[in-house]
Design a protein around this motif. Sequence first.
Motif, PDB file in Angstrom:
ATOM      1  N   ASP A  68       0.800  -1.222   0.000  1.00  0.00           N
ATOM      2  CA  ASP A  68       0.000   0.000   0.000  1.00  0.00           C
ATOM      3  C   ASP A  68       0.837   1.279   0.000  1.00  0.00           C
ATOM      4  O   ASP A  68       0.314   2.366   0.184  1.00  0.00           O
ATOM      5  CB  ASP A  68      -0.962   0.010   1.191  1.00  0.00           C
ATOM      6  N   GLY A  69       2.155   1.163  -0.183  1.00  0.00           N
ATOM      7  CA  GLY A  69       3.004   2.340  -0.289  1.00  0.00           C
ATOM      8  C   GLY A  69       3.481   2.918   1.027  1.00  0.00           C
ATOM      9  O   GLY A  69       4.104   3.987   1.044  1.00  0.00           O
ATOM     10  N   ARG A  70       3.236   2.233   2.130  1.00  0.00           N
ATOM     11  CA  ARG A  70       3.686   2.776   3.421  1.00  0.00           C
ATOM     12  C   ARG A  70       5.199   2.947   3.412  1.00  0.00           C
ATOM     13  O   ARG A  70       5.914   2.223   2.742  1.00  0.00           O
ATOM     14  CB  ARG A  70       3.207   1.930   4.590  1.00  0.00           C
ATOM     15  N   TYR A  71       5.642   3.944   4.157  1.00  0.00           N
ATOM     16  CA  TYR A  71       7.052   4.332   4.119  1.00  0.00           C
ATOM     17  C   TYR A  71       7.481   4.911   5.458  1.00  0.00           C
ATOM     18  O   TYR A  71       6.655   5.215   6.317  1.00  0.00           O
ATOM     19  CB  TYR A  71       7.278   5.371   3.009  1.00  0.00           C
ATOM     20  N   THR A  72       8.789   5.043   5.624  1.00  0.00           N
ATOM     21  CA  THR A  72       9.354   5.766   6.751  1.00  0.00           C
ATOM     22  C   THR A  72      10.155   6.936   6.186  1.00  0.00           C
ATOM     23  O   THR A  72      10.561   6.932   5.017  1.00  0.00           O
ATOM     24  CB  THR A  72      10.296   4.883   7.606  1.00  0.00           C
ATOM     25  N   LEU A  73      10.365   7.932   7.027  1.00  0.00           N
ATOM     26  CA  LEU A  73      11.140   9.096   6.637  1.00  0.00           C
ATOM     27  C   LEU A  73      12.234   9.334   7.669  1.00  0.00           C
ATOM     28  O   LEU A  73      11.972   9.292   8.876  1.00  0.00           O
ATOM     29  CB  LEU A  73      10.242  10.341   6.571  1.00  0.00           C
ATOM     30  N   ALA A  74      13.443   9.555   7.203  1.00  0.00           N
ATOM     31  CA  ALA A  74      14.535  10.045   8.036  1.00  0.00           C
ATOM     32  C   ALA A  74      14.979  11.350   7.397  1.00  0.00           C
ATOM     33  O   ALA A  74      15.296  11.385   6.205  1.00  0.00           O
ATOM     34  CB  ALA A  74      15.684   9.047   8.083  1.00  0.00           C
ATOM     35  N   LEU A  75      14.931  12.422   8.153  1.00  0.00           N
ATOM     36  CA  LEU A  75      15.377  13.709   7.640  1.00  0.00           C
ATOM     37  C   LEU A  75      16.617  14.113   8.431  1.00  0.00           C
ATOM     38  O   LEU A  75      16.598  14.116   9.666  1.00  0.00           O
ATOM     39  CB  LEU A  75      14.300  14.778   7.791  1.00  0.00           C
ATOM     40  N   HIS A  76      17.692  14.415   7.721  1.00  0.00           N
ATOM     41  CA  HIS A  76      18.964  14.745   8.354  1.00  0.00           C
ATOM     42  C   HIS A  76      19.369  16.167   7.983  1.00  0.00           C
ATOM     43  O   HIS A  76      19.153  16.605   6.857  1.00  0.00           O
ATOM     44  CB  HIS A  76      20.044  13.764   7.890  1.00  0.00           C
ATOM     45  N   ALA A  77      19.957  16.873   8.950  1.00  0.00           N
ATOM     46  CA  ALA A  77      20.476  18.220   8.714  1.00  0.00           C
ATOM     47  C   ALA A  77      21.746  18.418   9.530  1.00  0.00           C
ATOM     48  O   ALA A  77      21.913  17.810  10.590  1.00  0.00           O
ATOM     49  CB  ALA A  77      19.443  19.263   9.104  1.00  0.00           C
ATOM     50  N   ASP A  78      22.624  19.262   9.025  1.00  0.00           N
ATOM     51  CA  ASP A  78      23.865  19.604   9.719  1.00  0.00           C
ATOM     52  C   ASP A  78      23.890  21.089  10.012  1.00  0.00           C
ATOM     53  O   ASP A  78      23.393  21.900   9.219  1.00  0.00           O
ATOM     54  CB  ASP A  78      25.089  19.289   8.853  1.00  0.00           C
ATOM     55  N   ALA A  79      24.500  21.432  11.139  1.00  0.00           N
ATOM     56  CA  ALA A  79      24.754  22.821  11.500  1.00  0.00           C
ATOM     57  C   ALA A  79      26.209  22.932  11.918  1.00  0.00           C
ATOM     58  O   ALA A  79      26.819  21.955  12.345  1.00  0.00           O
ATOM     59  CB  ALA A  79      23.840  23.243  12.635  1.00  0.00           C
ATOM     60  N   THR A  80      26.750  24.124  11.777  1.00  0.00           N
ATOM     61  CA  THR A  80      28.098  24.390  12.256  1.00  0.00           C
ATOM     62  C   THR A  80      27.961  25.133  13.574  1.00  0.00           C
ATOM     63  O   THR A  80      27.242  26.129  13.667  1.00  0.00           O
ATOM     64  CB  THR A  80      28.881  25.239  11.239  1.00  0.00           C
ATOM     65  N   LEU A  81      28.654  24.627  14.596  1.00  0.00           N
ATOM     66  CA  LEU A  81      28.604  25.238  15.918  1.00  0.00           C
ATOM     67  C   LEU A  81      29.941  24.992  16.602  1.00  0.00           C
ATOM     68  O   LEU A  81      30.380  23.838  16.691  1.00  0.00           O
ATOM     69  CB  LEU A  81      27.474  24.615  16.748  1.00  0.00           C
ATOM     70  N   PRO A  82      30.590  26.049  17.075  1.00  0.00           N
ATOM     71  CA  PRO A  82      31.872  25.838  17.757  1.00  0.00           C
ATOM     72  C   PRO A  82      31.736  24.829  18.898  1.00  0.00           C
ATOM     73  O   PRO A  82      30.737  24.808  19.612  1.00  0.00           O
ATOM     74  CB  PRO A  82      32.226  27.233  18.290  1.00  0.00           C
ATOM     75  N   THR A  83      32.749  24.025  19.050  1.00  0.00           N
ATOM     76  CA  THR A  83      32.738  22.958  20.043  1.00  0.00           C
ATOM     77  C   THR A  83      32.372  23.462  21.430  1.00  0.00           C
ATOM     78  O   THR A  83      31.592  22.828  22.138  1.00  0.00           O
ATOM     79  CB  THR A  83      34.113  22.260  20.070  1.00  0.00           C
TER      80      THR A  83
END
Length: 157
Positions: A68-83
């Motif tokens: 039936d077309g069921r799916y999962t989603l993983a959305l990934h993003a990166d940010a820059t941040l000083p340690t």
Amino acid sequence: MSVPQWGPPQPLTDPDEPLPVMARGDAASWARELIAYLARSAGLVLAPGSVRPFFGACTGRNGERAGDGRYTLALHADATLPTARQPAAARALRAVLERDGFTVTAYRETVDGRPDALLYARHPAGRYFLDLGTGGGADRFALTLRTRCLLPPADPS
């Protein structure tokens, strides 16, 4: 702004619970909105082009797949941040998530006295998961959202 949700809380043990219905594009937009909200809450600026959705097949415990077309989603993003600012970002994210009804399942700010943030959380009502923290470089802060199985809307007949 509050965290977007899917419907009212449901018991996690109900095998007959219907899957949330959402088109892939709508799911990706919702996930982008949530990740952007979290980034703003922690003072993170998402790296251009880093927000990427990944769709996968929804499989059962024994590897079975519905047609039936069921799916999962993983959305990934990166940010820059000083340690040095990463522990404060993790604290800010934890406070926002707990305020918005998430359950934090793992948390740390440092390893061996050095910044190394990690935050895992789940949303009990929406049953989606967040993986937030450092990794892949000294000034990198990663944000990942994973959904449970979603069902695309039925095609109009």
